[in-house]
Design a protein around this motif. Structure first.
Motif, PDB file in Angstrom:
ATOM      1  N   ALA A   1       4.915  26.064  -9.712  1.00 11.30           N
ATOM      2  CA  ALA A   1       4.074  25.026  -9.136  1.00 11.30           C
ATOM      3  C   ALA A   1       3.980  23.836 -10.080  1.00 11.30           C
ATOM      4  O   ALA A   1       4.166  23.971 -11.293  1.00 11.30           O
ATOM      5  N   PHE A   2       3.674  22.663  -9.526  1.00  4.84           N
ATOM      6  CA  PHE A   2       3.314  21.516 -10.344  1.00  4.84           C
ATOM      7  C   PHE A   2       1.844  21.628 -10.719  1.00  4.84           C
ATOM      8  O   PHE A   2       1.081  22.373 -10.080  1.00  4.84           O
ATOM      9  N   LEU A   3       1.434  20.893 -11.729  1.00  6.84           N
ATOM     10  CA  LEU A   3       0.021  20.815 -12.081  1.00  6.84           C
ATOM     11  C   LEU A   3      -0.390  19.349 -12.049  1.00  6.84           C
ATOM     12  O   LEU A   3       0.081  18.537 -12.845  1.00  6.84           O
ATOM     13  N   LEU A   4      -1.268  18.996 -11.118  1.00  8.28           N
ATOM     14  CA  LEU A   4      -1.798  17.636 -11.023  1.00  8.28           C
ATOM     15  C   LEU A   4      -3.066  17.555 -11.862  1.00  8.28           C
ATOM     16  O   LEU A   4      -4.061  18.216 -11.559  1.00  8.28           O
ATOM     17  N   VAL A   5      -3.015  16.752 -12.914  1.00  7.08           N
ATOM     18  CA  VAL A   5      -4.166  16.596 -13.815  1.00  7.08           C
ATOM     19  C   VAL A   5      -4.976  15.389 -13.349  1.00  7.08           C
ATOM     20  O   VAL A   5      -4.483  14.257 -13.340  1.00  7.08           O
ATOM     21  N   CYS A   6      -6.211  15.638 -12.947  1.00  7.94           N
ATOM     22  CA  CYS A   6      -7.092  14.580 -12.446  1.00  7.94           C
ATOM     23  C   CYS A   6      -8.087  14.165 -13.530  1.00  7.94           C
ATOM     24  O   CYS A   6      -8.447  14.956 -14.393  1.00  7.94           O
TER      25      CYS A   6
ATOM     26  N   LEU B   1       0.850  -1.189   0.000  1.00  6.60           N
ATOM     27  CA  LEU B   1       0.000   0.000   0.000  1.00  6.60           C
ATOM     28  C   LEU B   1       0.885   1.237   0.000  1.00  6.60           C
ATOM     29  O   LEU B   1       1.734   1.406   0.871  1.00  6.60           O
ATOM     30  N   ARG B   2       0.688   2.097  -0.986  1.00  7.99           N
ATOM     31  CA  ARG B   2       1.550   3.270  -1.156  1.00  7.99           C
ATOM     32  C   ARG B   2       0.897   4.561  -0.696  1.00  7.99           C
ATOM     33  O   ARG B   2       1.534   5.402  -0.066  1.00  7.99           O
ATOM     34  N   SER B   3      -0.381   4.752  -1.022  1.00  5.16           N
ATOM     35  CA  SER B   3      -1.003   6.057  -0.826  1.00  5.16           C
ATOM     36  C   SER B   3      -2.465   5.937  -0.403  1.00  5.16           C
ATOM     37  O   SER B   3      -3.166   5.014  -0.826  1.00  5.16           O
ATOM     38  N   ILE B   4      -2.898   6.872   0.425  1.00  8.30           N
ATOM     39  CA  ILE B   4      -4.303   6.945   0.841  1.00  8.30           C
ATOM     40  C   ILE B   4      -4.825   8.352   0.583  1.00  8.30           C
ATOM     41  O   ILE B   4      -4.176   9.339   0.938  1.00  8.30           O
ATOM     42  N   GLU B   5      -5.977   8.427  -0.063  1.00  6.34           N
ATOM     43  CA  GLU B   5      -6.741   9.672  -0.144  1.00  6.34           C
ATOM     44  C   GLU B   5      -7.694   9.643   1.040  1.00  6.34           C
ATOM     45  O   GLU B   5      -8.596   8.801   1.105  1.00  6.34           O
TER      46      GLU B   5
ATOM     47  N   CYS C   1      -2.680   2.274 -13.378  1.00  9.90           N
ATOM     48  CA  CYS C   1      -3.708   2.622 -12.399  1.00  9.90           C
ATOM     49  C   CYS C   1      -3.403   1.964 -11.056  1.00  9.90           C
ATOM     50  O   CYS C   1      -3.267   0.745 -10.981  1.00  9.90           O
ATOM     51  N   PRO C   2      -3.280   2.747  -9.983  1.00 10.25           N
ATOM     52  CA  PRO C   2      -2.943   2.178  -8.675  1.00 10.25           C
ATOM     53  C   PRO C   2      -4.160   1.782  -7.845  1.00 10.25           C
ATOM     54  O   PRO C   2      -4.016   1.262  -6.738  1.00 10.25           O
TER      55      PRO C   2
ATOM     56  N   HIS D   1      -1.723  10.824 -11.222  1.00  9.32           N
ATOM     57  CA  HIS D   1      -1.604   9.854 -10.129  1.00  9.32           C
ATOM     58  C   HIS D   1      -1.049   8.500 -10.575  1.00  9.32           C
ATOM     59  O   HIS D   1      -0.595   7.704  -9.747  1.00  9.32           O
ATOM     60  N   SER D   2      -1.057   8.232 -11.879  1.00 14.92           N
ATOM     61  CA  SER D   2      -0.577   6.931 -12.372  1.00 14.92           C
ATOM     62  C   SER D   2       0.910   6.941 -12.730  1.00 14.92           C
ATOM     63  O   SER D   2       1.462   5.919 -13.118  1.00 14.92           O
ATOM     64  N   MET D   3       1.577   8.096 -12.564  1.00 15.40           N
ATOM     65  CA  MET D   3       2.960   8.230 -13.036  1.00 15.40           C
ATOM     66  C   MET D   3       3.957   7.391 -12.260  1.00 15.40           C
ATOM     67  O   MET D   3       4.745   6.641 -12.830  1.00 15.40           O
ATOM     68  N   TYR D   4       3.962   7.532 -10.939  1.00 17.07           N
ATOM     69  CA  TYR D   4       4.977   6.884 -10.122  1.00 17.07           C
ATOM     70  C   TYR D   4       4.317   5.916  -9.146  1.00 17.07           C
ATOM     71  O   TYR D   4       3.352   6.257  -8.467  1.00 17.07           O
ATOM     72  N   ASN D   5       4.837   4.723  -9.069  1.00 21.74           N
ATOM     73  CA  ASN D   5       4.363   3.746  -8.105  1.00 21.74           C
ATOM     74  C   ASN D   5       5.430   2.687  -7.874  1.00 21.74           C
ATOM     75  O   ASN D   5       6.486   2.714  -8.490  1.00 21.74           O
TER      76      ASN D   5
END
Length: 332
Positions: A213-218, A42-46, A266-267, A255-259
């Motif tokens: 800034a970074f831009l997070l594309v959702c 498990l890497r990340s939690i929203e 898709c994580p 969100h799918s870039m690094y894992n």
């Protein structure tokens, strides 16, 4: 095909997110468990902490999750959630909502997330943010602030948020983030609407360059404010084509870039979970199928149930919402 030099630039720029020794050790352990031990990690939690919000966003992901008869997670429950998740490999928690800064105990929530050991980020519309609040968040250990931004044009952003003057608060909050050395990221939604299509993303990237800034594309989804409106979503091919172009920019993120897998993908449901403000655990914030509640079961039990599901165990490259099997997601 993304230029390798651009990928290197992205990695270098992301070092600022992971420079804490304890976090680096956890990341190395995550890769070891994934590739050597062949264990899901498990890497990340929203983590939603409230669904209260001043904005009136027509596309709000969480609109359909609001239940006024249920209580939000307490600080002790949040602390227990993070403690459990860290045993499963957690390196990142994203505090979201609603508008999380409306919680009077938001500083204590950040502290409860072990910011010295993992990355702690917070999503905000910036409307009630102040310089003093930003200073307190930094002192509490906040790593990254993600400021929602729908348009590079102030009047359009204000209209889409339903709040006069909110664009100016976004820009002020961005300046405070830079002042206190908090990683700054604008977050926006890619959809078929003219106000959030690929061309608008490119304009936001230009603004991100100016604001450092970074831009997070959702991704867009037919949930919440867009429930039943599948026309707001691209086809899988259209979405991937747009992302491929956008991700060439060194400040663009997805969100799918690094894992821990070492490849894009898709994580949802395996490396990443979404926990509602009431404790329901779902694969991500765009998929609201609950696999259990952390107030009734431990996270590991719920997570393993999700990992073994036929859909999420695929560890798909594409967002699972585009797979034909998605209509059978409840079949075990």
């Amino acid at each position: 095909m993304i230029n390798p030099l651009i990928s290197v630039r992205k990695i270098i720029k992301h070092y600022t997110f992971i420079k804490k020794p304890l976090l680096i050790r956890r990341i190395i352990k995550g890769y070891f468990n994934t590739h050597i031990m062949r264990r899901d990690t498990l890497r990340s939690i929203e983590l939603a902490v409230t669904y209260k919000c001043q904005a009136q966003c027509h596309k709000c992901y969480s609109k359909n999750l609001i239940d006024k008869n249920r209580s939000y997670l307490t600080i002790d429950q949040i602390r227990d959630i993070i403690d459990q998740a860290m045993k499963l490999g957690l390196i990142h928690v994203n505090i979201t909502g609603g508008e999380p800064t409306l919680r009077k105990d938001i500083i204590e929530i950040v502290k409860a997330c072990h910011p010295n050991e993992i990355m702690v980020s917070l999503v905000t519309n910036a409307y009630v943010m102040t310089r003093e609040k930003m200073k307190q968040l930094k002192e509490a250990g906040l790593n990254t602030i993600q400021i929602s931004l729908d348009s590079s044009v102030s009047d359009i952003h204000n209209k889409l948020r339903g709040l006069n003057g909110i664009y100016d608060k976004v820009m002020a909050t961005a300046s405070w983030a830079r002042e206190f050395d908090i990683n700054l990221c604008f977050t926006t939604v890619l959809s078929t609407e003219t106000s959030s299509n690929k061309n608008e993303m490119l304009k936001l990237l230009e603004l991100s360059e100016r604001e450092k800034a970074f831009l997070l594309v959702c991704d867009s989804a037919a949930i919440g404010g867009w429930e039943g409106q599948k026309e707001k979503m691209f086809t899988c091919e259209e979405r991937n084509k747009a992302l491929e172009e956008l991700m060439k920019h060194p400040l663009a993120r997805h969100h799918s870039m690094y894992n821990f897998r070492g490849r894009a993908g898709c994580p949802a449901g395996v490396e990443k979970l979404y926990i509602t403000a009431y404790g329901e655990v779902t694969p991500c914030d765009l998929i609201h199928d609950s696999f259990g509640n952390v107030l009734k079961e431990d996270i590991e039990t719920i997570w393993k149930r999700m990992c073994s599901h036929p859909l999420y165990s695929l560890k798909a490259y594409d967002c699972v919402r585009y797979l034909d099997e998605f209509k059978h997601r409840h079949e075990m």
